[in-house]
Structures are given as structure tokens and as C-alpha cells.
Write a protein that holds these residues in place. Structure first.
Motif, PDB file in Angstrom:
ATOM      1  N   GLY A  91       0.669  -1.257  -0.141  1.00  0.00           N
ATOM      2  CA  GLY A  91       0.121   0.022  -0.025  1.00  0.00           C
ATOM      3  C   GLY A  91       1.063   1.240   0.003  1.00  0.00           C
ATOM      4  O   GLY A  91       0.719   2.143  -0.811  1.00  0.00           O
ATOM      5  N   LYS A  92       1.862   1.342   0.837  1.00  0.00           N
ATOM      6  CA  LYS A  92       3.016   2.540   0.788  1.00  0.00           C
ATOM      7  C   LYS A  92       3.695   2.648  -0.483  1.00  0.00           C
ATOM      8  O   LYS A  92       3.753   3.547  -0.973  1.00  0.00           O
ATOM      9  CB  LYS A  92       4.109   2.131   2.074  1.00  0.00           C
ATOM     10  N   TYR A  94       2.270   1.724  -3.305  1.00  0.00           N
ATOM     11  CA  TYR A  94       1.675   2.035  -4.412  1.00  0.00           C
ATOM     12  C   TYR A  94       1.312   3.568  -4.214  1.00  0.00           C
ATOM     13  O   TYR A  94       1.569   4.373  -5.225  1.00  0.00           O
ATOM     14  CB  TYR A  94       0.377   1.384  -4.129  1.00  0.00           C
ATOM     15  N   ARG A  95       1.094   3.847  -2.903  1.00  0.00           N
ATOM     16  CA  ARG A  95       0.600   5.434  -2.831  1.00  0.00           C
ATOM     17  C   ARG A  95       1.893   6.364  -3.069  1.00  0.00           C
ATOM     18  O   ARG A  95       1.934   7.236  -3.820  1.00  0.00           O
ATOM     19  CB  ARG A  95       0.022   5.638  -1.348  1.00  0.00           C
ATOM     20  N   GLN A  96       3.073   5.831  -2.855  1.00  0.00           N
ATOM     21  CA  GLN A  96       4.229   6.880  -2.906  1.00  0.00           C
ATOM     22  C   GLN A  96       5.020   6.907  -4.194  1.00  0.00           C
ATOM     23  O   GLN A  96       5.396   7.902  -4.711  1.00  0.00           O
ATOM     24  CB  GLN A  96       5.325   6.354  -1.559  1.00  0.00           C
ATOM     25  N   GLU A  99       1.216   5.714  -7.592  1.00  0.00           N
ATOM     26  CA  GLU A  99       0.111   6.535  -7.724  1.00  0.00           C
ATOM     27  C   GLU A  99       0.493   7.779  -8.421  1.00  0.00           C
ATOM     28  O   GLU A  99      -0.264   8.344  -9.136  1.00  0.00           O
ATOM     29  CB  GLU A  99      -0.745   6.728  -6.578  1.00  0.00           C
ATOM     30  N   MET A 129      -4.401  -3.517  -1.303  1.00  0.00           N
ATOM     31  CA  MET A 129      -4.041  -2.074  -0.290  1.00  0.00           C
ATOM     32  C   MET A 129      -4.277  -2.672   1.280  1.00  0.00           C
ATOM     33  O   MET A 129      -4.160  -1.776   2.185  1.00  0.00           O
ATOM     34  CB  MET A 129      -5.105  -0.934  -0.614  1.00  0.00           C
TER      35      MET A 129
END
Ligand SMILES: Nc1nc2c(c(=O)[nH]1)N[C@H]1C(S)=C(S)[C@@H](COP(=O)(O)O)O[C@H]1N2
Ligand SMILES: [Mo]
Length: 236
Positions: A91-92, A94-96, A99, A129
Motif C-alpha cells: 500500500g505504501k 503504491y501510494r508513494q 500512484e 491495499m
């Protein structure tokens, strides 16, 4: 810790049985496909939601390292309890790292993981996620062995082991449904494969696949172990 007498943690999913070792395992055709390169940590990015790119190894180190103990459930009904992983939360990552590269458009729905042995697997982004999904590089306090997917693998404990892609090479980000597997592989692969719901396969019910898969465990373990030995990489 044996199943049934666990002091804490989630219950054993239906039809699973604990084993005392953590064998190298997978579909028979992957047993001998030990990747040539089990060191390079760079990851390719692709899919219909972003331009092809490379995530260099160093960028992973910007992410916080996490340690996690989780049970591992193979669809053939063996489970290894309390595996100790270390790595980065998907999740980290992906977001950082992913994305920010995605332009406007329909929402991303699927992630495909491609592996250095030709294996690939898909999960809905939403499932990945979850807090407990890792891109792991350590197991049991040591760098990931070739047997268990060096140098980087996915760990998705709520899903059957076949979603936990070893020898990770590429992450694809898809708004549309990614290309399907064909033939038997399509039926073996449940789109979500959640162990607590016994989503073993796409068509046959979990309780039936349980009975069909269980007798294949000893042969599978032997095949994967022998292939590793033959390759001179007996590091399991
Ligand atoms: N690259 C790759 N990843 C893979 C597989 C594989 O053959 N190749 N097999 C899957 C299956 S079916 C299982 S049960 C787990 C086994 O992980 P292990 O070898 O660390 O026990 O890896 C999964 N990920
Ligand atoms: Mo598996």
C-alpha cells in the motif's frame, strides 16, 4: 504452534492443515524455472494506467521497513504458520511510488505481478491495499532465499499462496481487466482467492478442490526440492 491450539491470531482457514516446514512450492511447470537473476531488485512498471517505467532498487529504501508475522496458506491445503517476513507494505509502495505516475482517467482496478520465472498473478487493487500485503525481501531474519522468491516477493496472507508472487519482476497497473489466463490456469486461478472463504478456484467448489489438491502435496514438495538441488541452489 499447531492448528486448533493457537493462543492468538486468526483461526486456521477451512480445509487447511499446518505443516512444520515451509517448502518451496508451486505449479509443477515452474519447479525447474529457477530465475537466472535472483539479485536485481529493480521493478518494471506497466499496465494501461501508466507509461512504462522502472522502479530502481534504491527507491524502495525510501519506504518504511516493516516486520510481520503471518500464516501462509497454499491452495493445496498446506499451511505454514507464523512466517516472519520483512519488507515494504504494498500500500505504501503504491501510494508513494506508483500512484503519482497515474494520469486522470477511470479508477485503477487490478494489479498484475509478473515474475522472473514467467509466473504471473492478478489481484484487485483493493485487496492489495490491505495492511498485511508486503513486498518482502526477508524471511525468518534472513534475505529471501531463492527457494522462497529472491530477491523480492509478494506476501498476501489473506489469499492463497498462489497470489504471493515470487521473484518479482514487474508490477502492472490496470484500469481495464488485464489479459486473462487461458486453459486450466484460468480455472485454477480465483480472482480473489481469499483463504477464509475457501475461494480455491474459479468454478469447482473449495471443498472439492481441497480433496483433489491434498494428495498432490508430497509429489509437489519433492519435485520443487529436487529441481532446486539439481540447479545447485539448495538454499531453502
Ligand atoms: N514466481 C512464482 N511465484 C509463485 C509460484 C511460482 O511457481 N512462481 N507459486 C505460487 C504458489 S502456488 C505458492 S503455494 C507459493 C509458494 O511459495 P514458497 O515456494 O515460498 O513456499 O508461491 C506462489 N508464487
Ligand atoms: Mo500454492
Amino acid at each position: 504452534m499447531s492448528s486448533g491450539s493457537r493462543a492468538s491470531g486468526p483461526a486456521m482457514p477451512p480445509g487447511q492443515r499446518a505443516r512444520s516446514d515451509f517448502p518451496r512450492f508451486g505449479l509443477p511447470k515452474y519447479a525447474k524455472r529457477i530465475p537466472v537473476d535472483t539479485v536485481s531488485r529493480q521493478l518494471a512498471l506497466g499496465g494501461d494506467a501508466l507509461a512504462p517505467a522502472t522502479l530502481e532498487a534504491a527507491v524502495l529504501e525510501q519506504l518504511p521497513r516493516v516486520e510481520q508475522v503471518a500464516d501462509f496458506h497454499c491452495v493445496t491445503t498446506w499451511s505454514f504458520l507464523d512466517a516472519g517476513w520483512s519488507g515494504y507494505r504494498f500500500g505504501k509502495l503504491y501510494r508513494q511510488l506508483i500512484e503519482p505516475r497515474i494520469g486522470p482517467g477511470d479508477p485503477v482496478r487490478f494489479i498484475v505481478f509478473r515474475c522472473r520465472d514467467g509466473y504471473r498473478t492478478t489481484l484487485p487493487l483493493e485487496d492489495l491495499m490491505a495492511e498485511d500485503v508486503l513486498i518482502a525481501d526477508r524471511l525468518g531474519g534472513k534475505p529471501l532465499s531463492v527457494a522462497h522468491g529472491a530477491p523480492l516477493r509478494v506476501v498476501a496472507p489473506a489469499h492463497y499462496g498462489y497470489k504471493s508472487a515470487k521473484h518479482l519482476k514487474a508490477i502492472e497497473v490496470w484500469r481495464a481487466e488485464p489479459p486473462r489466463k487461458t486453459g486450466l490456469a484460468y480455472f485454477i486461478d480465483h480472482p480473489r482467492a481469499r483463504a477464509d472463504r475457501e475461494e480455491r478456484g474459479r468454478v469447482l467448489p473449495g471443498w472439492l478442490l481441497r480433496l483433489l489438491y491434498r494428495p498432490t502435496i508430497p509429489g509437489g514438495v519433492r519435485r520443487f526440492r529436487a529441481a532446486l538441488k539439481e540447479a545447485g541452489t539448495d538454499d531453502s
